[in-house]
Design a protein around this motif. Structure first.
Motif, mmCIF file in Angstrom:
data_model
loop_
_atom_site.group_PDB
_atom_site.id
_atom_site.type_symbol
_atom_site.label_atom_id
_atom_site.label_comp_id
_atom_site.label_asym_id
_atom_site.label_seq_id
_atom_site.Cartn_x
_atom_site.Cartn_y
_atom_site.Cartn_z
ATOM 1 N N GLY A 1 115.040 -36.054 -11.179
ATOM 2 C CA GLY A 1 114.148 -36.786 -10.313
ATOM 3 C C GLY A 1 114.814 -37.736 -9.348
ATOM 4 O O GLY A 1 116.026 -37.954 -9.361
ATOM 5 N N GLY A 2 113.988 -38.296 -8.491
ATOM 6 C CA GLY A 2 114.454 -39.177 -7.432
ATOM 7 C C GLY A 2 114.232 -38.523 -6.094
ATOM 8 O O GLY A 2 113.345 -37.684 -5.922
ATOM 9 N N HIS B 1 111.168 -34.684 -20.236
ATOM 10 C CA HIS B 1 110.297 -35.112 -19.140
ATOM 11 C C HIS B 1 108.824 -34.929 -19.510
ATOM 12 O O HIS B 1 107.982 -35.769 -19.186
ATOM 13 C CB HIS B 1 110.624 -34.323 -17.878
ATOM 14 N N TYR C 1 107.248 -36.065 -14.127
ATOM 15 C CA TYR C 1 108.518 -36.017 -13.419
ATOM 16 C C TYR C 1 108.592 -37.099 -12.356
ATOM 17 O O TYR C 1 107.607 -37.396 -11.671
ATOM 18 C CB TYR C 1 108.694 -34.644 -12.752
ATOM 19 N N ASP C 2 109.793 -37.668 -12.198
ATOM 20 C CA ASP C 2 110.038 -38.714 -11.215
ATOM 21 C C ASP C 2 110.150 -38.090 -9.828
ATOM 22 O O ASP C 2 111.025 -37.262 -9.572
ATOM 23 C CB ASP C 2 111.350 -39.428 -11.585
ATOM 24 N N ASN D 1 119.511 -35.364 -9.103
ATOM 25 C CA ASN D 1 118.928 -36.670 -8.792
ATOM 26 C C ASN D 1 119.458 -37.103 -7.426
ATOM 27 O O ASN D 1 120.175 -36.351 -6.750
ATOM 28 C CB ASN D 1 119.224 -37.700 -9.885
ATOM 29 N N MET E 1 105.115 -40.677 -9.723
ATOM 30 C CA MET E 1 105.292 -39.819 -10.892
ATOM 31 C C MET E 1 104.344 -38.629 -10.798
ATOM 32 O O MET E 1 103.162 -38.786 -10.464
ATOM 33 C CB MET E 1 104.962 -40.616 -12.164
#
Length: 352
Positions: free
Chosen positions: A277-278, A43, A49-50, A253, A56
Motif C-alpha cells: 500500500g501507499g 491485509h 488495503y492502504d 509501497n 483505506m
C-alpha cells in the motif's frame, strides 16, 4: 465444521462452528490437509488495503460477508462430490485454484478468472482453507499434485502462481539483462527460482533482511542489495550491472515503487505485485520519453497454475523454505502476526 475466522472490525482469530456444506452439481467438498499463510491474509485481517491519500479500501464496505474464513493456499482430500462431478472422486488429493470468477463474463470465458470484476475468491468472498473443510464451486478448479510434497504444493496456489505470472510478464529477455526483484520473502524467492529455472542469469534481489538475501542467493540471485537508510537506486544499478530491463516489485509501497522507476532502463517494465500500500508520484514526461511500461499483476490464471504444477512435477522448480505449524486458531493468529512483523523466512504452511 470448525473454522478459524475473523469478524468485522476485529483482528482476533475466532474458533467457530458453522454448518458443513453439502456439494451440489459440479461442487466438491474437500477436507483441508494444508493451508499456506499469505501476506494478503494480513491485509484482510486488518480489514482492507492502504490506498495512500485515498484512504483505506475496506472489505466490510465492499460487502464481504463475515465471519470471513481466510486461507487461499489449500491442499485437500476430496470428501464429497456433487452429482455432476466427473473428474475427481472421494479420496483424491488436490490443490485448489482459489481465484474464482463469475464464470459468465468475457474474462472468465477466456480463462482469466483472476481478472473477473465480480470474482468470488476462496478465502475472501467464500470460506477459505483455515477450516476443517472447504467447498470448491467447480471441479475444474482442482489440480492433481501427484508426487509433490503437499505443503510445498499448497504455496503454488498463490505465492507460486503469483510469481510465475509476474515472471511471464517480463520474459523473454536476454539471460544477462538485469532483472530486479524487490522483496525476498516467499513470493520473491519463488520468482527468483522461476527466473533461474527459465534460464535467466542476472537477477538482483533487494530486501530489508540479510537472512532473506542469503536465501535469495540460494534460490539463484546473482546479486543482492540490503535496502534501508543509505541505500538507493544507484546501489541497485551497481549491483545489477546497469539499469534494469525489468523490475518485479513484491512489496509495492511508495518507497519500492519509486526505486523501481528510478532503476529502470529505457523501455523497461515495472511489474507491481505487492499489496503493502501507499502511493507514488512519477514524472509523466519521463514515462513517455523513457517508454516505461507499468503493469499490475494479480495472481494468475487456472492454465498458468496447471503449467506451474507440471513444472514442479518435472523437478524444474526449486523448493522455497517452508515452516510447518499445526492448523488452529492460535497458529493462524501467530502466523499472521509473524508475517506482519516480517519475521518469516520463506513460507508458513499450516497442517491439519
Amino acid at each position: 465444521m470448525r473454522v478459524f475466522a475473523v469478524q468485522p472490525d476485529d483482528t482476533a482469530i475466532h474458533d467457530l462452528e458453522v454448518p458443513t456444506p453439502s456439494p451440489e452439481g459440479r461442487q466438491v467438498l474437500l477436507k483441508v490437509v494444508r493451508a499456506g499463510v499469505c501476506h494478503t491474509d494480513t491485509h484482510l485481517r486488518a480489514g482492507g488495503y492502504d490506498l495512500g491519500s485515498r484512504g483505506m479500501m475496506s472489505m466490510k464496505a465492499r460487502g464481504i460477508e463475515y465471519p470471513m474464513v481466510l486461507g487461499h493456499e489449500v491442499v485437500g482430500v476430496v470428501e464429497k462430490v456433487g452429482d455432476s462431478v466427473e473428474s475427481v472422486r472421494v479420496g483424491d488429493v488436490r490443490l485448489i485454484y482459489p481465484w474464482i470468477g463469475c464464470g459468465e463474463c468475457r474474462q472468465c470465458r477466456e480463462g482469466h478468472d483472476n481478472r473477473c470484476a465480480a470474482g468470488k475468491n476462496l478465502g475472501v468472498a467464500r470460506h477459505g482453507g483455515y477450516a476443517e473443510y472447504i467447498l470448491v464451486p467447480d471441479e475444474k478448479y482442482l489440480v492433481d499434485i501427484d508426487g509433490l510434497d503437499p505443503s510445498w504444493a499448497a504455496t503454488l496456489a498463490c505465492s507460486g502462481l503469483t510469481a510465475y505470472s509476474a515472471v511471464d510478464k517480463v520474459l523473454p529477455l536476454e539471460p544477462d539483462e538485469p532483472v530486479v526483484v524487490f522483496g525476498a520473502g516467499g513470493l520473491g524467492l519463488t520468482a527468483i527460482a522461476i527466473l533461474r529455472s527459465r534460464g535467466h542469469r542476472n537477477i538482483c534481489a533487494v530486501d530489508v533482511a540479510e537472512r532473506n538475501l542469503a536465501l535469495a542467493q540460494d534460490m539463484g540471485a546473482s546479486s543482492t542489495v540490503l535496502s534501508g537508510p543509505g541505500s538507493g537506486a544507484d546501489d541497485i544499478r551497481r549491483a545489477a550491472g546497469g539499469p534494469a530491463s525489468a523490475v518485479i516489485d513484491f512489496v509495492n509501497n511508495g518507497i519500492t515503487a519509486t526505486a523501481a522507476f528510478e532503476v529502470l532502463a529505457k523501455a523497461g517494465i515495472m511489474v507491481q505485485v505487492g499489496l503493502f500500500g501507499g502511493e507514488v508520484t512519477l514524472p509523466t514526461a519521463l514515462l513517455a520519453l523513457r517508454m516505461i511500461r507499468i503493469e499490475g499483476s494479480f495472481v494468475g490464471t487456472p492454465a498458468q497454475m496447471q503449467e506451474l504444477v507440471r513444472l514442479a512435477q518435472r523437478g524444474e522448480l526449486p523448493h522455497i523454505p517452508l515452516v510447518e505449524r499445526p492448523l488452529s486458531a492460535a497458529a493462524v493468529s501467530q502466523a499472521l502476526d509473524d508475517l506482519t512483523a516480517g519475521g518469516v523466512a520463506g513460507r508458513i504452511v499450516l497442517t491439519a
